[in-house]
Scaffold this active site. Structure first.
Site, PDB file in Angstrom:
ATOM      1  CD  GLN A   1     -45.158   4.773  37.570  1.00  0.00           C
ATOM      2  OE1 GLN A   1     -43.979   4.492  37.769  1.00  0.00           O
ATOM      3  NE2 GLN A   1     -46.144   3.905  37.766  1.00  0.00           N
TER       4      GLN A   1
ATOM      5  CB  ALA B   1     -37.733   1.244  33.115  1.00  0.00           C
ATOM      6  CG  HIS B   2     -41.077   2.434  36.760  1.00  0.00           C
ATOM      7  ND1 HIS B   2     -42.426   2.437  36.984  1.00  0.00           N
ATOM      8  CD2 HIS B   2     -40.787   1.212  36.267  1.00  0.00           C
ATOM      9  CE1 HIS B   2     -42.914   1.262  36.658  1.00  0.00           C
ATOM     10  NE2 HIS B   2     -41.959   0.516  36.229  1.00  0.00           N
ATOM     11  CG  ASN B   3     -38.978   2.528  41.067  1.00  0.00           C
ATOM     12  OD1 ASN B   3     -40.074   2.427  40.519  1.00  0.00           O
ATOM     13  ND2 ASN B   3     -38.768   3.337  42.074  1.00  0.00           N
TER      14      ASN B   3
END
Lengths: 340, 340, 340
Positions: C199, C240-242
């Protein structure tokens, strides 16, 4: 390794012993995996057939099942409770009294009791009071003016904020946070956004409370958040500001209780139950897993919501119909009226 | 800054290279944001039109899409997998070997391998074994007798209790707790309340397991909680005592699995799934998000429950009808019988 | 103990004062529990009858309710907002500037501003930048290159990974993790199992953001996860990511937002809402508690799903019918067609 004779175990449990009183027991295990040096137990009749094959040196069981096992046995009223009591004997992690590690940073105005175990890198703030025989794991932080009662155990990397009271004989597991700010904000109509409401209350936790890992119990806005004696709380539970949890209530993992809600005594919440804020749940209420609780409950008993997982293909058809339910009901009624 | 030629990348991926083999790549980015020094990839045909505008110095794509991009390219069978493999090259956080910080408190009876990175204020208990090339972030606590396999990485502020086994090449993120007590209590009918069942089992975690942040995996009551090789677990997941999670199963954030449940291999659980205790889920089962799983699943496939959010006004009418469903069904049946 | 006159409070709030301007106020409390030295407030007309009995030395209220209280008062437009603003005065935990504790490990290539409070065992990585008047609690870890803006407060045992940007005037509570790896893995069809996607993005957090305890905000896969100015996030939230969370949005405890989802401005999510990945929620959307959000929402308004807990006996009958819903609807239609 802990080692104890069957006679000593019988005496400590108040059990009737049949068999080899001098047998040395070094562990406790399930019937299927027990070795000759282990004691085992039959708590659930459904497993009685395991008594024939078990290698256990001795078994704890009820009078009514005693005839099913020919080896050494301890006869008691409640084998499961006896297993729980025995388990303490075999928990080596409870044996240490390690003193105060030299790296612990304890404020000069904090008080620390006798026979404590305080691990490396623990930080204890000004005015905190740590009772006798308290155990605090490495990296745990205790805020200013916080009180920790006798024999309470805080694992590593726990965070207890300032102005929190924790009673005696409690257990708090790692990554749990007690006394962080409640989620209080006023809409700021003048400037847009939110204005923080500083959380001026504390948290009061009774005696014999156990709190799992990664749980968060917030401090109150003006008054305290309260957890009464004997409450047991699992992992990743959220208890919001100004909640009040009654004596001996059990809260399983992933539950969330919103602000100012009052839960009675001897309640049990299965996993992932969500309870809305500002309601009251009476004593002896059980919620099944994942229940969504939106109203006060004034009658004891079991409550549920949700639907269980089924194959996605079937679920999809029924879930679509959920959003037509009112229409279906209306149409059914219309049809019925044609028949009257 | 990492810098690598397109030829070297092609070789490391076993890709067919078309274009400028000497091109220097310093980063990886999506097609829309890539610069001339970046490599990008086309994993999903839906984004193929971005190939016309991308500034990427090179693109990884499939044979079938290769004609859509006129610049330098790496042609492979699975661009998404290649992106995953490449991402490792550009992760600077994996580059350090920092040795053992002088503030780490490592018990004299612990063993530590070669080429480790152990951050400030790490605490490693008696009898723990730390493998080669292990990385441990600041403030992390490793309990007595716990084993951490080669190349495993524990981030900062992780807590691993005593008697836990973690395999090789694992990753554990911050605030995660492994080996806290399972939630085991016997009702104490004699004194009221609950009697703690000391949790005497451990946790066994296989190789190549990744565990997100703020997750909790409890130790077993008598035997171990088991996470097999290749399992991936997201943030804020709760895995209760004596669960067994099969190889390569993926568990997304906010899931909770109650005690003694056994999940098969290659299962996938979307976010916030709740699984009741003492059941068995076979291999290759998928649960959609927020599913409530109350029974064993013996057939592979996708399973679901719940209903999707709709405008509150509409929802309210239908939710009321849910509690009349049995009545509606009975009335429908009565009406049908009049027509037969 | 903080002590302030009613005149000073009136001036700081821009309130009209009626009564004893010289009254000394030392605390703030609810109407029912306030003492003579406290100020209280009437935010909700439903509590107006408490005005008759309150012991409060002064009360903040609206013009329209002013006649109901005969004691000293501050008359304002928005008593609840004024209470929020006042609460800051009485929060003693905000008063310290304790300097840098000698045990803090601050990399030689990190920059630290003026008038900071950095607690014991804090670790600050290479290239990190800590602004003026920043407060960092014990055991908190700040990764390499991470930036923390002026006046931001990180509690004890927070973990901020490398490459994270946190703006000014933020608050982050204990056990919260910012910047752990997003849950990104590619299925590895060649070898079985999963291949980690490193990531490489970061996390960007705006100004005036408050984040509760045990919350996790993951770093982006390639680009950053973004939390805009004024967002407030409760405990045990997973982002969560993004994800991209718009300005002033409020997210209550136990919510989970899956990857790459974009939430608009001024949204409010009650507790335990789950939002699927890769969707877009427009501005001014409210989700009621435990909603399951599976699709983009393009119209402002309130959205809901789920059903409320009822007695288990009743629930069971209706839950069974849920899985017959499509069948019921089909049969109803058949019956209707006989009547046309």
């Amino acid at each position: 390794m802990t080692s104890i004779t069957l006679r000593e175990l019988a005496d400590s449990l108040g059990a009737r012993l049949e068999g080899n009183a001098g047998l040395t027991i070094t562990g406790i295990a399930g019937l299927a995996t027990a070795k000759i040096s282990d004691i085992s137990f039959l708590a659930n009749k459904a497993y009685a057939k395991l008594l024939e094959q078990t290698q256990a040196g001795a078994v704890i069981l009820r009078e009514t099942e005693a005839h099913l096992f020919s080896g050494s046995k301890l006869i008691v009223e409640d084998p499961y409770l006896c297993y729980a009591r025995l388990s303490r004997h075999f928990d080596a992690s409870y044996d240490h009294v390690s003193g105060i590690h030299p790296t612990a940073v304890i404020d000069g105005k904090a008080e620390v009791g006798q026979n404590v175990s305080i691990g490396p890198y623990v930080v204890i703030g000004r005015g905190a009071v740590i009772g006798d025989e308290v155990s605090i794991g490495s990296g745990t932080s205790i805020g200013e003016g916080t009180i920790v009662g006798n024999r309470t155990r805080l694992a590593a990397n726990v965070t207890v904020y300032h102005g929190v009271f924790i009673g005696e004989d409690c257990v708090v597991h790692s990554a749990t946070v007690i006394g962080a700010d409640g989620f209080g904000f006023a809409p700021d109509r003048e400037n847009g956004g939110w204005c923080k409401i500083h959380q001026l209350g504390g948290v009061r936790i009774g005696n014999r409370v156990e709190i799992g890992a990664s749980t968060a119990i917030d401090r109150g806005a003006l008054e305290d958040t309260v957890i009464e004696d004997g409450v047991i709380i699992d992992n990743q539970v959220h208890i919001a500001h100004n909640c009040h949890i009654g004596e001996n209530t059990a809260i399983a993992a992933n539950c969330g209780i919103a602000g100012s809600t009052r839960i009675g005594r001897n309640c049990t919440m299965a996993g992932a139950v969500g309870i809305v804020g500002h309601i009251e749940i009476t004593d002896n209420v059980h919620f099944t897993g994942m229940s969504m609780v939106t109203k006060s409950v004034s009658e004891p008993g079991s409550y549920s919501s949700g639907t269980s997982a089924v194959p996605t293909r079937e679920w999809r058809k029924n879930a679509v119909r959920f959003n037509q339910l009112n229409d279906l009901a209306t149409r059914l009624k219309a049809l019925e009226s044609k028949h009257n």
